[in-house]
Design a protein around this motif. Structure first.
Motif, mmCIF file in Angstrom:
data_model
loop_
_atom_site.group_PDB
_atom_site.id
_atom_site.type_symbol
_atom_site.label_atom_id
_atom_site.label_comp_id
_atom_site.label_asym_id
_atom_site.label_seq_id
_atom_site.Cartn_x
_atom_site.Cartn_y
_atom_site.Cartn_z
ATOM 1 N N GLY A 54 43.848 26.184 32.641
ATOM 2 C CA GLY A 54 44.237 27.183 32.230
ATOM 3 C C GLY A 54 44.482 28.015 31.156
ATOM 4 O O GLY A 54 44.012 28.819 31.294
ATOM 5 N N SER A 55 43.875 27.847 30.192
ATOM 6 C CA SER A 55 43.832 28.296 29.173
ATOM 7 C C SER A 55 42.274 29.271 28.858
ATOM 8 O O SER A 55 42.213 30.617 28.543
ATOM 9 C CB SER A 55 43.755 27.701 27.499
ATOM 10 N N ASP A 62 42.536 37.795 30.329
ATOM 11 C CA ASP A 62 42.771 39.022 29.553
ATOM 12 C C ASP A 62 41.572 39.832 29.208
ATOM 13 O O ASP A 62 41.677 40.669 28.132
ATOM 14 C CB ASP A 62 43.464 38.062 27.825
ATOM 15 N N ALA A 63 40.553 38.808 28.823
ATOM 16 C CA ALA A 63 39.075 39.735 28.306
ATOM 17 C C ALA A 63 39.472 40.921 29.508
ATOM 18 O O ALA A 63 38.692 41.964 28.919
ATOM 19 C CB ALA A 63 38.040 38.720 29.219
ATOM 20 N N GLY A 68 39.892 46.988 30.490
ATOM 21 C CA GLY A 68 40.013 48.095 31.035
ATOM 22 C C GLY A 68 40.259 47.478 32.668
ATOM 23 O O GLY A 68 40.516 48.510 33.707
ATOM 24 N N GLY A 69 39.308 46.612 32.877
ATOM 25 C CA GLY A 69 40.095 45.761 34.170
ATOM 26 C C GLY A 69 38.465 45.544 34.483
ATOM 27 O O GLY A 69 37.786 45.105 33.592
ATOM 28 N N GLY A 70 38.545 44.880 35.753
ATOM 29 C CA GLY A 70 37.370 43.561 36.582
ATOM 30 C C GLY A 70 37.914 42.884 36.600
ATOM 31 O O GLY A 70 38.858 42.432 37.590
ATOM 32 N N VAL A 71 36.784 41.838 37.102
ATOM 33 C CA VAL A 71 36.594 41.074 38.310
ATOM 34 C C VAL A 71 36.788 39.355 37.290
ATOM 35 O O VAL A 71 35.733 39.211 36.914
ATOM 36 C CB VAL A 71 35.724 40.335 39.680
ATOM 37 N N HIS A 87 47.411 40.643 35.467
ATOM 38 C CA HIS A 87 47.873 41.383 34.380
ATOM 39 C C HIS A 87 46.675 43.128 35.675
ATOM 40 O O HIS A 87 46.863 42.779 36.178
ATOM 41 C CB HIS A 87 46.445 41.780 33.073
ATOM 42 N N SER A 88 47.617 44.140 35.150
ATOM 43 C CA SER A 88 46.853 45.542 36.381
ATOM 44 C C SER A 88 45.675 45.380 35.794
ATOM 45 O O SER A 88 44.394 45.385 35.055
ATOM 46 C CB SER A 88 47.256 46.608 35.598
#
Length: 555
Positions: A54-55, A62-63, A68-71, A87-88
């Motif tokens: 989980g962590s 979070d990274a 600014g976004g990613g996979v 997160h968005s």
């Protein structure tokens, strides 16, 4: 010529992902471009089920957010996690061969003040997110059987008690002490959401719960929970959402497959549930394949359901209101159903259609609360091109104070049998209609099959109808030898019945009763196979019924 080495190419591809190279993203809602990949193994996930991942997964999410976004990429392996906060602009990709297990520790999900929002994937006020891939998300739900301590006003419970049969039923493990039953996905007030390709299995609670979301696409997913045990584990619940598409998916659930509802106060304000399509899906449920929930307290409207196979199910389509809401502008078409009864504690009676409007007090079999809302309303519903194999009665009922309006059923073919050993079989007619304005029935066919049921009566029962148009019906009563009619009209006004065919073996085809029945027109019907084409009870005025151009039996 050199041979193309697939194994080597795939190894290079995964190495490419693991190095966090740029990956082209073509997911629904994503702008065309290159997206950075965040491999959860680079953040500490081992791919071994016994290790808490989980962590590590949350760090990868979070990274991606910080970038600014990613996979966020889960490569093949087994991962165990509690709540993951989405997160968005972050896409979760679960690779084929990867399984994400929900932790078996309830405390791993105990993160919400509102317990019904706890989930493996959780997000609020987000945009541009997706969960995709060909992997699996496993909720690890388990069940046990014990005597019932829950049901009170449920008719099945009353009948099973009266029969002296077992009241054993299933419960999720931890029932009575556990407070957290996590969804696999809970999303609130989010837009531009895509969930594709992944298998979601064994959820403790509603597998997907969407609240006040918009522009949601669910495509090519598989949802599974135990058909015999998985109480409360709906497939997809759409709560006060708009612009939702569900397509090309298989949903096999103990509880309802797809649910529309407005009004879960603890989640937030209610808004309309509207502009929703369901197409090309395979649905199996011990309760209802498609349910418009009785908890609707505002409006569910503009719903299109088409090209679906409903099989190994209890109920087909149910539209219920018990909290004063409205259902309108619904089209359901191109459906096949194969229905049978499940254990007593599941709602439904192997019935294809169930329309029901009640007050909350009537639903709970209680004295009326002076502060409760009046009955809700259902209007403008079209159901067409349906083939049905079933065991129960389809009931299309309004309410004495709120009649259905604008209901059309056309090209419906029934094949009805029974399971005579069921102690909670209350079926009477193939289809019963009551409290309806403007009812249209076109090309309806009823076929009785074995095993039969001694209490079956008519193919169509129409009671308290104002404005009836029947154009094309063929069928017979279940018990013609008892002088039961194939079709019965009771307190029906302003009706035209044409192109009806009395099947061979018909004794009485049409019975007309009720002092208020009037302005009935029988035109162009084929009654020649019926011993008695139609009969008026003494309370019906003869001038209230006219007949013309009917093919009558020979003298």
């Amino acid at each position: 010529m050199r041979r193309f080495d697939w194994a080597k190419s795939m190894m290079l591809f995964f190495a490419f992902l693991a190095a966090r190279s740029c990956l082209y993203a073509g997911n629904q809602g994503q702008s065309r471009g290159m997206m950075t990949v965040f491999n959860v193994k680079e953040y500490g996930a081992t791919g071994n089920k016994q290790n808490d991942a989980g962590s590590a997964i949350q760090k990868a999410i979070d990274a991606a957010t910080a970038a600014g976004g990613g996979v966020v990429y889960l490569p093949p392996g087994e991962y165990t996690s509690g709540t993951l906060r989405l997160h968005s602009h972050v896409n979760i990709y679960i690779e084929s061969g990867a399984t994400l297990f929900a932790s078996e520790d309830p405390a791993a999900f105990d993160s919400q003040k509102v317990k019904s929002k706890d989930a493996l994937f959780f997000g609020e006020d987000l945009e541009d997110i997706s969960i995709g891939g060909r992997g699996t998300v496993d909720g690890q739900a388990k069940y046990f059987w014990a005597p019932d301590t829950i049901e009170r006003s449920f008719l099945h419970k009353k009948l099973i008690v009266a029969s002296g049969k077992s009241q054993m039923r299933s419960y999720p493990v931890g029932n009575g002490t556990r407070t957290v039953y996590p969804h696999l996905i809970w999303l609130g007030r989010s837009k531009n959401v895509s969930i594709t390709g992944v298998s979601f299995v064994r959820s403790f609670s509603w597998t997907f719960a969407f609240y006040d979301c918009s522009r949601v696409v669910v495509d090519a997913i598989y949802i599974y929970t135990s058909l015999h045990e998985a109480v409360w584990a709906d497939g997809i619940d759409i709560v006060s959402c708009k612009d939702v598409s569900i397509s090309n998916s298989t949903i096999e659930t103990g509880d309802d497959c797809i649910v529309f509802v407005c009004g879960i106060d603890e989640w937030g304000p209610t808004s309309p549930c509207e502009h929703i399509t369901v197409t090309n899906c395979r649905l199996s449920s011990a309760s209802a394949a498609i349910k418009f929930s009785e908890g609707n307290n505002l409006v569910i409207r503009d719903i299109l359901i088409t090209n679906c196979a409903i099989f190994d199910s209890n109920r087909g389509l149910t539209l219920q209101i018990a909290t004063g809401g409205e259902i309108s502008n619904v089209v359901i078409s191109n459906i096949t159903m194969d229905l049978h009864r499940f254990d007593w504690f599941w709602a439904g009676d192997a019935n294809a259609f169930n329309f029901e409007i009640r007050r909350q007090s009537e639903w709970n079999d209680e004295a009326r609360n002076p502060n409760e809302p009046g009955p809700g309303s259902i209007h403008n519903v079209i159901i067409r091109d349906v083939i049905i194999h079933c065991q129960g009665e389809s009931t299309i009922y309004g309410h004495p104070e709120s009649w259905l309006s604008g209901v059309t059923l056309e090209n419906i073919k029934f094949f009805i049998s029974s399971n005579p050993d069921s102690p909670y079989d209350t079926a009477k007619n193939a289809m019963s209609f009551r409290w309806i304005n403007d009812l249209k029935l076109r090309n309806i066919e009823v076929n009785w099959q074995r095993p039969g049921y001694d209490k079956w009566e008519s193919a169509l029962s129409l009671e308290d109808i104002d404005g009836l148009h029947v154009d094309g019906f063929s069928g017979i009563s279940a018990r013609p030898e008892r002088d039961l009619p194939a079709v019965i009209l009771d307190r029906v006004a302003d009706a035209t019945l044409r192109n009806m065919d009395a099947a061979p073996g018909t004794n009485l085809f049409l019975k007309i009763v009720g002092a208020n029945t009037h302005n009935i027109h029988l035109v162009g019907n084929d009654f020649h196979e019926a011993k008695v084409p139609y009969r008026l009870d003494p309370d019906v005025k003869t001038e209230g019924v006219t007949a013309a151009d009917n093919f009558m039996p020979s003298k």
